[in-house]
Motif scaffolding. Structure first.
Motif, PDB file in Angstrom:
ATOM      1  N   GLU A  11     -21.967  73.026  60.278  1.00  0.00           N
ATOM      2  CA  GLU A  11     -21.277  71.986  59.515  1.00  0.00           C
ATOM      3  C   GLU A  11     -21.737  70.604  59.956  1.00  0.00           C
ATOM      4  N   GLU A  12     -21.877  70.395  61.291  1.00  0.00           N
ATOM      5  CA  GLU A  12     -22.302  69.091  61.798  1.00  0.00           C
ATOM      6  C   GLU A  12     -23.713  68.725  61.327  1.00  0.00           C
ATOM      7  N   LEU A  13     -24.597  69.714  61.252  1.00  0.00           N
ATOM      8  CA  LEU A  13     -25.981  69.466  60.852  1.00  0.00           C
ATOM      9  C   LEU A  13     -26.179  69.500  59.341  1.00  0.00           C
ATOM     10  N   GLY A  14     -25.161  69.994  58.618  1.00  0.00           N
ATOM     11  CA  GLY A  14     -25.309  70.136  57.172  1.00  0.00           C
ATOM     12  C   GLY A  14     -26.224  71.271  56.787  1.00  0.00           C
ATOM     13  N   TYR A  15     -26.221  72.322  57.619  1.00  0.00           N
ATOM     14  CA  TYR A  15     -27.110  73.460  57.370  1.00  0.00           C
ATOM     15  C   TYR A  15     -26.559  74.343  56.254  1.00  0.00           C
ATOM     16  N   GLU A  16     -27.421  74.722  55.317  1.00  0.00           N
ATOM     17  CA  GLU A  16     -27.071  75.687  54.283  1.00  0.00           C
ATOM     18  C   GLU A  16     -28.113  76.789  54.301  1.00  0.00           C
ATOM     19  N   PRO A  17     -27.688  78.047  54.366  1.00  0.00           N
ATOM     20  CA  PRO A  17     -28.665  79.136  54.415  1.00  0.00           C
ATOM     21  C   PRO A  17     -29.495  79.198  53.137  1.00  0.00           C
ATOM     22  N   ASN A  18     -30.740  79.540  53.284  1.00  0.00           N
ATOM     23  CA  ASN A  18     -31.634  79.743  52.144  1.00  0.00           C
ATOM     24  C   ASN A  18     -31.270  81.064  51.476  1.00  0.00           C
TER      25      ASN A  18
ATOM     26  N   THR B 115     -43.708  46.849  55.339  1.00  0.00           N
ATOM     27  CA  THR B 115     -42.383  47.418  55.051  1.00  0.00           C
ATOM     28  C   THR B 115     -42.317  48.807  55.631  1.00  0.00           C
ATOM     29  N   ASP B 116     -41.154  49.140  56.153  1.00  0.00           N
ATOM     30  CA  ASP B 116     -40.953  50.481  56.709  1.00  0.00           C
ATOM     31  C   ASP B 116     -40.582  51.435  55.599  1.00  0.00           C
ATOM     32  N   LYS B 117     -41.290  52.531  55.523  1.00  0.00           N
ATOM     33  CA  LYS B 117     -40.954  53.558  54.542  1.00  0.00           C
ATOM     34  C   LYS B 117     -39.905  54.492  55.117  1.00  0.00           C
ATOM     35  N   ALA B 118     -38.916  54.820  54.287  1.00  0.00           N
ATOM     36  CA  ALA B 118     -37.878  55.753  54.743  1.00  0.00           C
ATOM     37  C   ALA B 118     -38.505  57.115  54.983  1.00  0.00           C
ATOM     38  N   GLN B 119     -38.221  57.660  56.130  1.00  0.00           N
ATOM     39  CA  GLN B 119     -38.738  58.967  56.461  1.00  0.00           C
ATOM     40  C   GLN B 119     -37.914  60.048  55.758  1.00  0.00           C
ATOM     41  N   PRO B 120     -38.555  61.048  55.187  1.00  0.00           N
ATOM     42  CA  PRO B 120     -37.789  62.120  54.540  1.00  0.00           C
ATOM     43  C   PRO B 120     -36.918  62.853  55.550  1.00  0.00           C
ATOM     44  N   ARG B 121     -35.718  63.166  55.130  1.00  0.00           N
ATOM     45  CA  ARG B 121     -34.775  63.851  56.001  1.00  0.00           C
ATOM     46  C   ARG B 121     -35.217  65.294  56.198  1.00  0.00           C
ATOM     47  N   THR B 122     -35.296  65.710  57.469  1.00  0.00           N
ATOM     48  CA  THR B 122     -35.694  67.075  57.769  1.00  0.00           C
ATOM     49  C   THR B 122     -34.541  68.019  57.470  1.00  0.00           C
ATOM     50  N   ARG B 123     -34.831  69.066  56.712  1.00  0.00           N
ATOM     51  CA  ARG B 123     -33.791  70.049  56.410  1.00  0.00           C
ATOM     52  C   ARG B 123     -33.442  70.832  57.665  1.00  0.00           C
ATOM     53  N   PRO B 124     -32.157  70.915  58.013  1.00  0.00           N
ATOM     54  CA  PRO B 124     -31.761  71.653  59.216  1.00  0.00           C
ATOM     55  C   PRO B 124     -32.238  73.098  59.153  1.00  0.00           C
ATOM     56  N   THR B 125     -32.677  73.606  60.292  1.00  0.00           N
ATOM     57  CA  THR B 125     -33.182  74.970  60.366  1.00  0.00           C
ATOM     58  C   THR B 125     -32.270  75.836  61.208  1.00  0.00           C
ATOM     59  N   LEU B 126     -32.538  77.144  61.184  1.00  0.00           N
ATOM     60  CA  LEU B 126     -31.792  78.090  61.988  1.00  0.00           C
ATOM     61  C   LEU B 126     -31.934  77.744  63.474  1.00  0.00           C
ATOM     62  N   GLU B 127     -33.154  77.342  63.878  1.00  0.00           N
ATOM     63  CA  GLU B 127     -33.392  76.992  65.279  1.00  0.00           C
ATOM     64  C   GLU B 127     -32.581  75.777  65.702  1.00  0.00           C
ATOM     65  N   MET B 128     -32.466  74.788  64.817  1.00  0.00           N
ATOM     66  CA  MET B 128     -31.686  73.580  65.130  1.00  0.00           C
ATOM     67  C   MET B 128     -30.210  73.917  65.297  1.00  0.00           C
ATOM     68  N   VAL B 129     -29.706  74.817  64.444  1.00  0.00           N
ATOM     69  CA  VAL B 129     -28.298  75.237  64.573  1.00  0.00           C
ATOM     70  C   VAL B 129     -28.101  75.967  65.897  1.00  0.00           C
ATOM     71  N   ALA B 130     -29.052  76.836  66.251  1.00  0.00           N
ATOM     72  CA  ALA B 130     -28.947  77.584  67.503  1.00  0.00           C
ATOM     73  C   ALA B 130     -28.918  76.647  68.706  1.00  0.00           C
ATOM     74  N   ALA B 131     -29.808  75.625  68.686  1.00  0.00           N
ATOM     75  CA  ALA B 131     -29.854  74.673  69.799  1.00  0.00           C
ATOM     76  C   ALA B 131     -28.547  73.893  69.901  1.00  0.00           C
ATOM     77  N   ARG B 132     -28.003  73.458  68.757  1.00  0.00           N
ATOM     78  CA  ARG B 132     -26.745  72.685  68.779  1.00  0.00           C
ATOM     79  C   ARG B 132     -25.584  73.551  69.257  1.00  0.00           C
ATOM     80  N   ALA B 133     -25.590  74.834  68.871  1.00  0.00           N
ATOM     81  CA  ALA B 133     -24.473  75.720  69.236  1.00  0.00           C
ATOM     82  C   ALA B 133     -24.613  76.301  70.643  1.00  0.00           C
ATOM     83  N   GLY B 134     -25.835  76.210  71.212  1.00  0.00           N
ATOM     84  CA  GLY B 134     -26.047  76.775  72.536  1.00  0.00           C
ATOM     85  C   GLY B 134     -26.135  78.289  72.520  1.00  0.00           C
TER      86      GLY B 134
END
Length: 343
Positions: free
Chosen positions: A51-58, A3-22
């Motif tokens: 908003e697209e990544l669901g990022y919330e600041p810590n 059985t495939d185990k569901a992988q935990p969702r990675t919490r969006p990071t500042l770097e991921m937001v930067a990459a998406r926004a360019g």
């Protein structure tokens, strides 16, 4: 069988937001922390990516940088049953919340009546835990405003503290409101006008009694202590006050109750004692609460704009937190008489 185990969702990071926004990581950080040193294009790109990544600041990490908690405390010096039962408190909270909606600020509510409760709340009210505090329904020589001032916590009072004008506060003109009520009754030809007062250790209670006295004195009718009964703004005290007044002065022809809950308590006693309202006894309350329109007969009342008061408390506190200059020391709003059929 596997059985495939569901992988935990990675919490969006500042770097991921930067990459998406360019954009660079530093640009994302400046946008999240509200810096004006960012172009409109970059701000829009970052906010869209977040908003697209669901990022919330810590919040905890952010507070280390900004020295802000993004939290405001509302402390009400009344018991829980009154806070949740009386429309005045709900209106103030709605006003505060509506003003904070676009700021990202969190609002937490605390009720302090016992010494133990107050001690626990005082320990929480530090610049490390909250950015500012709104104090509502203060009584007597409450030391909490001075404590917060010593700690450097921005503070706004809902209503002026009795005997002091040294703090930022938002209030309604209680003296003028009481005069509106009594002048209205005098214009209806009433001459034996009683009052059920607010608490003597609150500025609103003192000011509304002052307005009552001023209106009767100015009219030439004069003030009789027999026509004054003590209350505390609660419905229960309105019931007790009305019984006391009828025992003392069964010939009274009008009552100004210094709150709508007290007026509702008074109305019940008048009906039970077979006094017709307003034919035998006219009645006016103070608050302009929604409940005033649903009594029988609908209550004449002095409206205080409670939601506007709440919004102004929040605005004043936010200006103080941001260090805006100048910050008004006080805001006093005008009351309005709402004529019902009880007078």
């Amino acid at each position: 069988m596997t059985t495939d185990k569901a992988q935990p969702r990675t919490r969006p990071t500042l770097e991921m937001v930067a990459a998406r926004a360019g954009v660079g990581r530093g640009t994302v950080s400046r946008v999240i922390n509200g810096s004006p040193q960012v172009s409109e294009w970059a701000r829009d790109a970052v906010m869209r990516a977040a908003e697209e990544l669901g990022y919330e600041p810590n919040r905890a990490a952010r507070s280390l940088v900004t020295q802000r908690t993004d939290s405001i405390a509302l402390v009400v010096s009344e018991p829980e049953d009154r806070v949740f039962a009386e429309p005045y408190f709900a209106g103030v909270v709605r006003g505060i919340s509506s003003e904070l909606t676009e700021t990202g600020m969190q609002l937490w509510l605390a009720m302090a009546t016992s010494a133990e409760e107050r001690s626990g709340i005082e320990r929480q009210l530090t610049p490390v835990r909250v950015d500012g505090v709104i104090l509502l329904s203060l009584h007597g020589d409450d030391t909490l405003p001075e404590t917060l001032e010593r700690r450097g916590v921005p503070t706004v009072l809902g209503g002026r503290l009795i005997g002091s004008a040294d703090h930022h506060y938002v209030d309604v003109d209680n003296v003028a409101g009481a005069r509106l009520a009594v002048d209205h009754l005098l214009a209806r030809g009433r001459q034996r006008i009683a009052t059920i007062t607010g608490p003597p250790d609150m500025e609103a209670g003192v000011a509304r009694l002052t307005g009552y006295r001023e209106a009767l004195t100015a009219s030439g009718v004069g003030v009789s202590d027999e026509l004054i009964a003590a209350g505390d703004f609660s419905e229960r005290s309105g019931t007790a006050g009305m019984r006391e007044l009828l025992d003392r002065r069964p010939d009274l022809d009008a009552v100004f109750a210094a709150s709508d809950p007290m007026a509702i308590g008074a109305l019940r006693v008048l009906k039970d004692s077979r006094h017709r309202v307003p034919d035998d006894v006219a009645l006016v309350g103070f608050d302009g609460s929604p409940m005033a329109a649903h009594t029988d007969p609908p209550l004449t009342t002095v409206r205080q704009p409670v939601e506007e008061m709440g919004r102004n408390m929040a605005r004043l506190l936010l200006a103080e937190i941001r260090g805006e200059d100048p910050v008004p020391s006080s805001i006093v709003l005008a009351p309005e008489l709402i004529a019902g059929r009880s007078s």
